[in-house]
Design a protein around this motif. Structure first.
Motif, PDB file in Angstrom:
ATOM      1  N   ALA A  36      -6.529  10.163   2.847  1.00  0.00           N
ATOM      2  CA  ALA A  36      -6.205  10.889   1.620  1.00  0.00           C
ATOM      3  C   ALA A  36      -7.461  11.144   0.803  1.00  0.00           C
ATOM      4  O   ALA A  36      -7.503  12.050  -0.010  1.00  0.00           O
ATOM      5  N   PRO A  46      14.960   1.948  20.273  1.00  0.00           N
ATOM      6  CA  PRO A  46      16.011   1.182  19.580  1.00  0.00           C
ATOM      7  C   PRO A  46      15.691   0.977  18.105  1.00  0.00           C
ATOM      8  O   PRO A  46      16.547   0.580  17.339  1.00  0.00           O
ATOM      9  N   TYR A  47      14.436   1.240  17.709  1.00  0.00           N
ATOM     10  CA  TYR A  47      14.054   1.009  16.319  1.00  0.00           C
ATOM     11  C   TYR A  47      14.145   2.282  15.488  1.00  0.00           C
ATOM     12  O   TYR A  47      13.602   2.349  14.394  1.00  0.00           O
ATOM     13  N   ARG A 101      -6.102  17.828   1.321  1.00  0.00           N
ATOM     14  CA  ARG A 101      -6.288  16.477   0.788  1.00  0.00           C
ATOM     15  C   ARG A 101      -7.160  16.475  -0.448  1.00  0.00           C
ATOM     16  O   ARG A 101      -7.127  15.551  -1.237  1.00  0.00           O
ATOM     17  N   PHE A 131      -1.972   5.373  -3.419  1.00  0.00           N
ATOM     18  CA  PHE A 131      -0.931   4.602  -2.748  1.00  0.00           C
ATOM     19  C   PHE A 131      -0.537   3.362  -3.523  1.00  0.00           C
ATOM     20  O   PHE A 131      -1.203   2.966  -4.465  1.00  0.00           O
ATOM     21  N   MET A 183      -3.752  11.446  -3.679  1.00  0.00           N
ATOM     22  CA  MET A 183      -2.673  10.486  -3.438  1.00  0.00           C
ATOM     23  C   MET A 183      -3.144   9.072  -3.749  1.00  0.00           C
ATOM     24  O   MET A 183      -4.113   8.597  -3.171  1.00  0.00           O
ATOM     25  N   TYR A 220      -6.232  -2.357  -2.530  1.00  0.00           N
ATOM     26  CA  TYR A 220      -6.460  -2.937  -1.205  1.00  0.00           C
ATOM     27  C   TYR A 220      -7.259  -2.004  -0.291  1.00  0.00           C
ATOM     28  O   TYR A 220      -7.551  -2.365   0.830  1.00  0.00           O
ATOM     29  N   GLN A 221      -7.556  -0.817  -0.741  1.00  0.00           N
ATOM     30  CA  GLN A 221      -8.343   0.079   0.115  1.00  0.00           C
ATOM     31  C   GLN A 221      -9.800   0.154  -0.322  1.00  0.00           C
ATOM     32  O   GLN A 221     -10.577   0.919   0.248  1.00  0.00           O
ATOM     33  N   GLN A 237       4.166  11.253   1.488  1.00  0.00           N
ATOM     34  CA  GLN A 237       3.079  11.340   2.471  1.00  0.00           C
ATOM     35  C   GLN A 237       3.085  12.672   3.213  1.00  0.00           C
ATOM     36  O   GLN A 237       2.105  13.046   3.849  1.00  0.00           O
ATOM     37  N   LEU A 260      -0.329  13.530   5.607  1.00  0.00           N
ATOM     38  CA  LEU A 260      -0.513  12.259   6.302  1.00  0.00           C
ATOM     39  C   LEU A 260       0.602  12.059   7.316  1.00  0.00           C
ATOM     40  O   LEU A 260       0.420  11.411   8.334  1.00  0.00           O
ATOM     41  N   PRO A 317     -11.544  -3.379   4.215  1.00  0.00           N
ATOM     42  CA  PRO A 317     -10.313  -3.773   3.506  1.00  0.00           C
ATOM     43  C   PRO A 317      -9.390  -4.613   4.392  1.00  0.00           C
ATOM     44  O   PRO A 317      -8.706  -5.510   3.900  1.00  0.00           O
ATOM     45  N   ASN A 322       0.535  15.557   1.514  1.00  0.00           N
ATOM     46  CA  ASN A 322      -0.864  15.842   1.838  1.00  0.00           C
ATOM     47  C   ASN A 322      -1.162  15.643   3.325  1.00  0.00           C
ATOM     48  O   ASN A 322      -2.266  15.331   3.720  1.00  0.00           O
ATOM     49  N   GLN A 331      -7.492   6.132   3.209  1.00  0.00           N
ATOM     50  CA  GLN A 331      -8.841   6.699   3.353  1.00  0.00           C
ATOM     51  C   GLN A 331      -8.777   8.150   3.811  1.00  0.00           C
ATOM     52  O   GLN A 331      -9.613   8.955   3.430  1.00  0.00           O
TER      53      GLN A 331
END
Ligand SMILES: Nc1ncnc2c1ncn2[C@@H]1O[C@H](COP(=O)(O)OP(=O)(O)OP(=O)(O)O)[C@@H](O)[C@H]1O
Ligand SMILES: [Mg+2]
Lengths: 290, 290
Positions: B183, A18-19, A85, A92, A90, A97-98, A52, A57, B206, A55, B181
């Motif tokens: 990537a 449904p999503y 890769r 983001f 890439m 935050y990574q 995305q 993902l 993270p 590369n 990560q």
């Protein structure tokens, strides 16, 4: 010529639930070597989903994706994701935050380490990458990335991608959440990268005034489809349609349209404030009246 | 990933979805208890018919309902085999080394599998038709009496609902960090076990950092709006029992009565292979055939 070719790419999230959500619909696009490509489109139009794919993902569900000589659609032999890769870097949204390592140096070295390079090679790459993003190696290498400012963290994150030495650099909203000075610095950084390290750059942005400052070609996503794919100088002939899609047009274009409506015709392509200023100066020098 | 995020909630807006979540929670508990009184095939048939009705009314595709069995398939097969081969009461049908197959063993195995399967499908119906938020509300409401012995029911409930609220967010975050990560050349699905465990570090750190950041922000946001969990709070959506809940209860009551009648009112001899109503049906068949 090394191109990225995307043909009839369609992507559906949460298929058969449904999503279910169609994020890309029949997207065809070629990115040429040396392109400085901007991608715009309102929120949820499929921009991030699109990049995305470039590369690996997200695996193509339907349609073709070919990056240089790597065909992502083929099943056998499996496409070489490691090489892909490395070649397509890439960055983001909110890349800071990574960050995870305890020192800036280790964090930037994460990518090259995964490529199983030698210690010396890794060290040279880290130095180069830090230099490219304007972080002094000796000063920053042993600091914790978590103690840096937002803009500095973002530089570290970008350096982490640059250390992979990609041929193509893709950035998803690289200036989101930065103050004006931080924005300007990142923009200048991207411009300089184009001339030095990665000849092909793709940038996603919500800020039309910003993206027109440096991109030469703009792709507009609207409702999971490519609505326009034009050189910057031609795109704003479609101002009406862009506004109808809920997108903004650059301030200089607005002013120019307004002047035009009032019978003042300026010469040349007017996209950036600088264009506008020089066109007005020229107009005045030719004896025009405002 | 997003599939997990909503729990398994399958929105159709059916009358069953609109039942009071407290009623559904209680019904599920009753169902769990009384299915253990189902001891004959006839009783299992009653349960099966009941679940079929629920599925149809809830407008949930049977495929989705059966999906929950996939998780326990291994358990079903494993316990099934153990019971089948190690059960040694009843008439011997075959034996080899320590393994024996008896008629009672077969009977027991089938019934155990049926009971487990029906139990899982039945309780799963709760999570298919109720959002985690509704469930939290229901639990809070049902535990209210504990307030009088100074159990902080509301605090527990708000903690639970905040945790639930952040599952999708953390899922999204995890997705993003993994992508970032990857990537940078991280490989999560190759290599030896200790390498794979180590490869989780760049994801977990993270994730923790951002969880703490979020928790801080949320706490500030709650404070900024003068949130106070200790006072008597009103609810935006009040839970209310309605005639619908009564009808649902009556239907469940019919099932329970049928099961209990089958369990206690039938008088099959204890040495017979068949139990409950099954005994009469088998005898009826026998006299039919002659
Ligand atoms: N992992 C996911 N699962 C399900 N749906 C998703 C997922 N990621 C994105 N979507 C949906 O797909 C659509 C396109 O999302 P996408 O992230 O590509 O948009 P976008 O153009 O990058 O938007 P923004 O400018 O806000 O970043 C959105 O409607 C989004 O809700
Ligand atoms: Mg996006």
């Amino acid at each position: 010529m090394q191109n990225i070719e995307i043909k009839n790419l369609t992507h559906v999230y949460s298929k058969k639930t449904p999503y279910e959500k169609v994020a890309l619909k029949d997207v065809t696009l070629t990115i040429n070597e040396g392109d400085f490509l901007g991608i715009i489109g309102h929120t949820g139009s499929g921009k991030s989903t699109f990049i995305q794919h470039l590369n690996g993902l997200i695996k193509p569900q339907q349609g073709e994706v070919k990056v240089f000589d790597i065909n992502l659609t083929q099943k056998k032999p499996k496409p070489d994701f490691r090489k892909l890769r490395q070649e397509v870097g890439m960055v983001f949204q909110y890349p800071e935050y990574q960050l995870f390592a305890d020192t800036v140096e280790k964090d930037i070295a994460f990518g090259p380490k995964n490529l199983k390079l030698s210690k010396e090679e890794i060290n040279t790459r880290v130095r180069h990458a830090m230099q490219a993003v304007g972080l002094d190696y000796d000063y920053y290498k042993d600091r914790s990335p978590f103690d840096l400012s937002g803009g500095q963290k973002r530089r570290v994150a970008i350096a982490g991608v640059l250390a992979m030495m990609p041929k193509v650099l893709i950035l998803d909203e690289p200036t989101a959440g930065l103050d004006p000075i931080g924005k300007k610095q990142i923009l200048n950084l991207i411009k300089s990268l184009k001339n030095t390290i990665t000849p092909t750059i793709v940038v996603i942005s919500h800020d039309i005034n910003e993206i027109t400052q440096y991109c030469t070609r703009l792709v507009v996503f609207n409702n999971a489809k490519v609505a326009f794919d034009l050189p910057v100088s031609e795109l704003f002939n479609h101002s009406e349609e862009l506004l109808a899609m809920g997108l903004d047009i650059p301030l200089a274009v607005k002013v120019n349209n307004h002047l035009k409506a009032n019978g003042i015709k300026l010469e040349g392509d007017i996209i950036t404030p600088q264009d506008l200023i020089s066109a007005i100066v020229k107009y005045k020098n030719n004896g025009g009246k405002l | 990933m997003r599939d997990v995020a909503f729990g398994q909630y399958y929105p159709t807006g059916s009358p069953i979805h609109r039942l009071d979540p407290r009623a559904k929670l209680i019904f599920s508990l009753l169902f769990m208890i009384f299915i253990f009184f189902a001891k004959s095939y006839t009783a299992f048939l009653y349960v099966f018919i009941f679940l079929t009705i629920v599925t149809v009314v809830a407008k949930i595709p049977p495929k989705i309902v059966l999906k929950s069995l996939k998780l326990i398939l291994f358990l079903l097969i494993f316990t099934g085999l153990i019971n089948l081969f190690l059960y040694d009461e009843g008439r011997l049908l075959a034996s080899w080394w320590i393994f024996t197959i008896t008629d009672k063993g077969i009977d027991f195995t089938i019934k155990l599998a049926l009971r487990l399967a029906l139990l899982v499908i039945g309780t799963n119906m709760l999570s298919l038709t109720t959002t985690p938020m509704e469930l939290t509300d229901a639990i809070e409401s049902l535990l209210k009496p504990l307030k009088y012995i100074k159990v902080p029911v509301h605090d527990l409930a708000i903690t639970m609902s905040i945790a639930l609220r952040f599952i999708p967010t953390l899922m999204d975050e995890t997705d993003k960090i993994i992508a970032a990560q990857k990537a940078r050349g991280a490989a999560f699905d190759t290599g030896k076990v200790h390498e794979r465990v180590k490869s989780l570090v760049p994801v977990l750190i993270p994730l923790f950092v951002s969880s703490f950041r979020r928790a801080d922000e949320l706490a500030d946001a709650l404070d900024a709006r003068c949130y106070n969990a200790t006072k008597n709070r009103t609810k935006m959506k009040k839970l209310k029992f309605s005639y619908r809940d009564l009808i649902a209860f009556l239907i469940l009551a019919v099932l329970i009565v049928l099961i209990m009648l089958d369990c206690y009112l039938t008088k099959a001899p204890s040495d017979s292979l068949f139990f409950g109503t099954d005994y009469y049906i088998v005898n009826l068949f026998k006299s039919w055939i002659g």
